[in-house]
Enzyme design. Structure first.
Site, mmCIF file in Angstrom:
data_model
loop_
_atom_site.group_PDB
_atom_site.id
_atom_site.type_symbol
_atom_site.label_atom_id
_atom_site.label_comp_id
_atom_site.label_asym_id
_atom_site.label_seq_id
_atom_site.Cartn_x
_atom_site.Cartn_y
_atom_site.Cartn_z
ATOM 1 N N ALA A 126 8.791 2.461 9.716
ATOM 2 C CA ALA A 126 9.844 2.159 8.747
ATOM 3 C C ALA A 126 9.351 1.108 7.752
ATOM 4 O O ALA A 126 9.305 -0.082 8.065
ATOM 5 C CB ALA A 126 11.094 1.672 9.470
ATOM 6 N N PRO A 130 15.666 1.282 0.062
ATOM 7 C CA PRO A 130 16.347 1.824 -1.116
ATOM 8 C C PRO A 130 15.913 1.167 -2.423
ATOM 9 O O PRO A 130 15.963 1.795 -3.480
ATOM 10 C CB PRO A 130 17.829 1.534 -0.827
ATOM 11 C CG PRO A 130 17.922 1.492 0.662
ATOM 12 C CD PRO A 130 16.628 0.878 1.115
ATOM 13 N N GLY A 133 9.722 1.880 -3.458
ATOM 14 C CA GLY A 133 9.024 3.006 -2.858
ATOM 15 C C GLY A 133 7.601 2.646 -2.525
ATOM 16 O O GLY A 133 7.272 2.305 -1.397
ATOM 17 N N SER A 134 6.725 2.654 -3.551
ATOM 18 C CA SER A 134 5.303 2.435 -3.303
ATOM 19 C C SER A 134 4.906 0.968 -3.206
ATOM 20 O O SER A 134 3.851 0.658 -2.673
ATOM 21 C CB SER A 134 4.485 3.099 -4.419
ATOM 22 O OG SER A 134 4.657 4.498 -4.393
ATOM 23 N N THR A 160 10.011 8.943 9.071
ATOM 24 C CA THR A 160 9.606 10.175 9.749
ATOM 25 C C THR A 160 9.817 10.038 11.255
ATOM 26 O O THR A 160 9.421 9.040 11.847
ATOM 27 C CB THR A 160 8.129 10.490 9.458
ATOM 28 O OG1 THR A 160 7.954 10.626 8.047
ATOM 29 C CG2 THR A 160 7.698 11.774 10.135
ATOM 30 N N ASP A 246 -5.302 1.702 6.766
ATOM 31 C CA ASP A 246 -6.709 2.082 6.906
ATOM 32 C C ASP A 246 -6.880 3.151 7.979
ATOM 33 O O ASP A 246 -7.848 3.912 7.956
ATOM 34 C CB ASP A 246 -7.564 0.851 7.250
ATOM 35 C CG ASP A 246 -7.522 -0.202 6.151
ATOM 36 O OD1 ASP A 246 -7.101 0.123 5.035
ATOM 37 O OD2 ASP A 246 -7.912 -1.354 6.420
ATOM 38 N N GLY A 348 1.327 36.148 -6.057
ATOM 39 C CA GLY A 348 2.410 36.873 -6.712
ATOM 40 C C GLY A 348 3.649 36.929 -5.842
ATOM 41 O O GLY A 348 4.099 35.920 -5.308
ATOM 42 N N GLU A 372 2.597 7.506 2.866
ATOM 43 C CA GLU A 372 1.456 6.630 3.147
ATOM 44 C C GLU A 372 0.748 6.206 1.865
ATOM 45 O O GLU A 372 -0.445 5.907 1.867
ATOM 46 C CB GLU A 372 0.456 7.306 4.102
ATOM 47 C CG GLU A 372 1.026 7.599 5.477
ATOM 48 C CD GLU A 372 1.508 6.358 6.205
ATOM 49 O OE1 GLU A 372 0.676 5.498 6.567
ATOM 50 O OE2 GLU A 372 2.723 6.251 6.423
ATOM 51 N N GLY A 373 1.491 6.152 0.768
ATOM 52 C CA GLY A 373 0.940 5.719 -0.523
ATOM 53 C C GLY A 373 0.754 6.889 -1.468
ATOM 54 O O GLY A 373 -0.007 7.803 -1.180
#
Length: 395
Positions: A126, A130, A133-134, A160, A246, A348, A372-373
């Site tokens: 976690a 809100p 984000g990054s 997740t 990492d 197609g 994860e970035g």
């Protein structure tokens, strides 16, 4: 730095077992759980115990023997597993009990006592909130010391396995005025008083995996659940918690490599069925345009896998790999979206219909370039490292 690209024989069983799971367990139920988002894939329950047993059995073989110059250990095994399981179904892979992104965080920064204590947990991760984000440094969730405990308050989104895991690794700040250095990670049991799963998200892809919003209201956790040092070192910044990436970025890159390979295999089969076989002895420009495009995509895919191998190898051999981890994530994330979208385009009606998994892989692939970035963040990290700039110099 020289790397022998031939994988050791001891890793063959890892590849074979993971591929068998992807082929015989994941693929047959892939569409089922894509259409039944939020339904728990009960077929995967036995895999959690098997994965733990395999990890314990293999850990003894991951040490250097006297005379060996290198190690191919836990990180190499994890990317090989992720590649093969991602080939099967990346959403189902993220749903295997005990194999959460939080487990990778624990493995990266926990001390020996914590590794022993949290060895059998299923830990979600976690970070995102809100309000950001990054920018991981913008954490507003707080952790205040109270005797032998910390009190955690805040809200996390896009977690997740947030409703299925039994623990969650939470990023929180000890003191907002101290900036990045005060951000620490805590292992929080999901059954703690004050932990609430607010909702599950409806998603574009990886629908087999649950993605939760979790609120923390006065959640009390023991001080020994803090991962890493409790000291706020302004000079060091938040390198301790960032060390998690990492390990996890090559892991996610390997997932992308697996999905990309699945799409390439399908694309090649379609080309050959249409009378356009791939001939590596002829120049790409002298072949059908779709074949030339396939060769370009395959070369990008190979490059992303080599980046991933390098980052994992460096982690196993205790070499700083932050730059290489970001390179692997950036290259693999961009390549998998390119490959899967092109496969849908060439396919197609077959590529766009639910009669095949191509359109699903295209939807699944997008998240692999985000979590994860994001792609943009990886490019920024790489640029800072290559140019010798700080986060203040280059934003």
């Amino acid at each position: 730095m020289a790397i022998n690209l031939e994988l050791p024989e001891k890793l063959n069983s890892t590849i074979e077992q993971a591929h068998a799971v992807g082929e015989h367990m994941f693929r047959p139920i892939s569409r089922k759980y894509d259409l039944a988002e939020h339904e728990r894939p009960v077929e995967l329950d036995p895999l959690g115990d098997l994965a733990k047993q395999a990890a314990k059995q293999s850990s003894s073989g991951d040490k250097k023997d006297s005379g060996d110059e290198t190690v191919n250990g836990a990180n190499m095994r994890s990317v090989l597993n992720a590649r093969e399981l991602g080939w099967g179904d990346v959403g189902l892979m993220l749903s295997i009990p005990g194999q959460g992104l939080g487990n990778a965080a624990i493995a990266a920064v926990a001390n020996d006592e914590q590794l022993e204590r949290f060895g059998d947990v299923w830990a979600a991760m976690a970070i995102t909130e809100p309000s950001f984000g990054s920018d991981s440094a913008a954490v507003t969730t707080t952790a205040k010391r109270d005797g032998d405990d910390y009190i955690i308050d805040g809200e996390k989104i896009f977690v997740t396995a947030g409703s299925r895991a039994d623990h969650v690794v939470v990023w929180a700040t000890l003191d907002k005025s101290q900036g990045r250095a005060a951000i620490k990670s805590f292992v929080v049991p999901m059954d703690s008083k004050g932990v609430t799963v607010e909702r599950l998200e409806e998603k574009l892809g990886i629908r087999a995996s649950d993605t939760a919003v979790i609120r923390f209201d006065g959640v009390r956790v023991p001080a020994e659940n803090l991962l890493g040092s409790p000291e706020i070192d302004v000079k060091k910044g938040f390198g301790g918690v960032m060390q998690t990436f990492d390990n996890t970025r090559p892991f996610v890159a390997a997932m992308a490599v697996g999905v990309g390979r699945a799409a390439l295999e399908s694309l090649r089969a379609m080309l050959e069925a249409a009378g356009h076989p791939v001939d590596y002895d002829k120049p790409a420009a002298a072949q059908h345009a779709s074949v030339a495009e396939f060769i370009r995509l395959e070369s990008d895919w190979e490059a992303s896998w080599l980046h991933t191998l390098r980052a994992a190898w460096m982690a196993d051999n205790s070499e700083p790999n932050s730059t290489e981890a970001s390179m692997s994530k950036a290259k693999a994330g961009r390549t998998v979206t390119d490959v899967t979208n092109k496969a849908v385009e060439v396919g197609g009606s077959s590529g766009y219909a639910e009669t095949d998994l191509l359109e699903k892989w295209a939807r699944d692939s997008k998240i692999l370039d985000i979590f994860e970035g994001t792609q943009q963040i990886q490019q920024l990290i790489i640029a800072r490292r290559v140019l010798g700039k700080t986060s203040t110099d280059l934003k």
